[in-house]
Design an enzyme around this catalytic site. Structure first.
Site, PDB file in Angstrom:
ATOM      1  N   LYS A 124       0.828  -1.200   0.000  1.00 22.81           N
ATOM      2  CA  LYS A 124       0.000   0.000   0.000  1.00 22.81           C
ATOM      3  C   LYS A 124       0.864   1.252   0.000  1.00 22.81           C
ATOM      4  O   LYS A 124       1.971   1.246  -0.510  1.00 22.81           O
ATOM      5  CB  LYS A 124      -0.952  -0.043   1.193  1.00 22.81           C
ATOM      6  CG  LYS A 124      -1.984  -1.173   1.090  1.00 22.81           C
ATOM      7  CD  LYS A 124      -3.157  -0.922   2.007  1.00 22.81           C
ATOM      8  CE  LYS A 124      -4.289  -1.899   1.741  1.00 22.81           C
ATOM      9  NZ  LYS A 124      -5.538  -1.463   2.398  1.00 22.81           N
ATOM     10  N   THR A 143       3.242   4.354   1.285  1.00 17.42           N
ATOM     11  CA  THR A 143       4.295   4.610   2.248  1.00 17.42           C
ATOM     12  C   THR A 143       5.011   5.895   1.881  1.00 17.42           C
ATOM     13  O   THR A 143       4.663   6.561   0.896  1.00 17.42           O
ATOM     14  CB  THR A 143       5.281   3.429   2.323  1.00 17.42           C
ATOM     15  OG1 THR A 143       6.109   3.579   3.485  1.00 17.42           O
ATOM     16  CG2 THR A 143       6.150   3.331   1.077  1.00 17.42           C
ATOM     17  N   ALA A 195       9.803  -1.402   5.881  1.00 12.32           N
ATOM     18  CA  ALA A 195       8.704  -1.807   5.007  1.00 12.32           C
ATOM     19  C   ALA A 195       9.256  -2.550   3.800  1.00 12.32           C
ATOM     20  O   ALA A 195      10.376  -2.283   3.345  1.00 12.32           O
ATOM     21  CB  ALA A 195       7.906  -0.588   4.554  1.00 12.32           C
ATOM     22  N   CYS A 219       1.138   1.941   5.026  1.00 17.20           N
ATOM     23  CA  CYS A 219       0.899   0.531   4.688  1.00 17.20           C
ATOM     24  C   CYS A 219      -0.547   0.113   4.957  1.00 17.20           C
ATOM     25  O   CYS A 219      -0.843  -1.082   5.045  1.00 17.20           O
ATOM     26  CB  CYS A 219       1.861  -0.383   5.435  1.00 17.20           C
ATOM     27  SG  CYS A 219       3.605  -0.002   5.124  1.00 17.20           S
TER      28      CYS A 219
END
Length: 265
Positions: free
Chosen positions: A76, A78, A184, A215
């Site tokens: 997703k 970031t 991440a 995220c």
């Protein structure tokens, strides 16, 4: 696996604009697919940028219309920017590629990197990346005088921390003693060759994350090596350690194609 080579694209004053690095990824990816080069990990710092993977929900983007670069990786939204070491391992793997195994190897290298600085990190089931675990819920400080048993983030699907004060901000997760993400991971595989990769927070301004739902996770936050260790850690310190562990994990890996289950009958 063949030897992994490292290419430094730019750090500090030479930090790299995101689309420029993305174009370099594509160039290296094409060369790796043609076996013109060996497995290659690009390492760099980015200029400040928000990037959104394919699964990003509109509600997770900045509320003020701040530009976001939509990318072809998994995951997703970031943030990337100063104080964050970014790595793009571009590697040829057996097909069909076992994406989960590749992510786990990257996590392991980063867990070992953090451990060398004295920070214990781990994986969290169902959430990729490298995490610092929080205290048990009953031992965490109360938010706004309320017990965390009534934390609206856990019961209200429309709750938005960005509209409810700094006590819910992702950058303050350490103060709340919640789970917080140190690194991440988001990747893409095309033609059996990986792209994109990881970002480990070394000493960034973590408030950049407060403008998004990092995220897509609303009930945890972000952290950095410097915050967790209580002292300033620099990219220059982390770079050789990360290279050592990436090389150790990725070069020694026993690569296998993803197993495909065939229906009986």
């Amino acid at each position: 696996m063949s030897e992994l080579r490292f290419v430094h694209l730019g750090f500090g004053p030479e930090s790299v604009e995101y689309t420029q690095a993305w174009e370099e990824q594509r160039r290296v990816h094409a060369a790796r697919f043609e076996d013109a080069i060996a497995d290659t990990c690009l390492l760099l710092e980015h200029l400040p940028v928000y990037t959104a993977g394919r699964r990003t929900d509109p509600s997770e983007r900045p509320l003020d219309g701040t530009p976001v670069v939509d990318v072809d990786r998994g995951g997703k939204i970031t943030w990337h920017g100063p104080g964050q070491l970014v790595g793009y391992p571009i590697m040829k793997l057996p097909r069909p590629v076992d994406v989960v195994a590749h992510v786990r190897r990257l996590e392991e290298a980063l867990i070992r990197t953090a451990a060398e600085f004295g920070l214990e990190t781990t994986r969290v089931e169902g959430r990729s990346g490298v995490w610092v675990l929080g205290d048990p819920v009953e031992e965490r400080p109360k938010i706004g005088g309320l017990s965390l048993d009534f934390d609206p983030r856990l019961t209200d699907d429309e709750f938005d921390a960005r509209l409810n004060g700094p006590e819910y901000a992702p950058s303050n997760a350490g103060q709340r003693r919640e789970d917080r993400k140190l690194a991440a991971i988001g990747i893409r595989v095309a033609k059996g060759v990986t792209m994109h990769g990881f970002a480990i927070n070394v000493n960034p301004d973590s408030t950049w994350f407060d403008r998004i739902i990092p995220c897509g996770i609303r009930d945890a936050g972000v952290t950095s090596l410097s915050y967790e260790l209580g002292r300033e850690i620099t990219i220059a310190e982390v770079l050789p350690v990360a290279e050592k562990h990436l090389k150790g994990v990725l070069e020694q890996a026993e690569l296998r194609p993803r197993e495909i289950e065939h229906a009986a009958g």
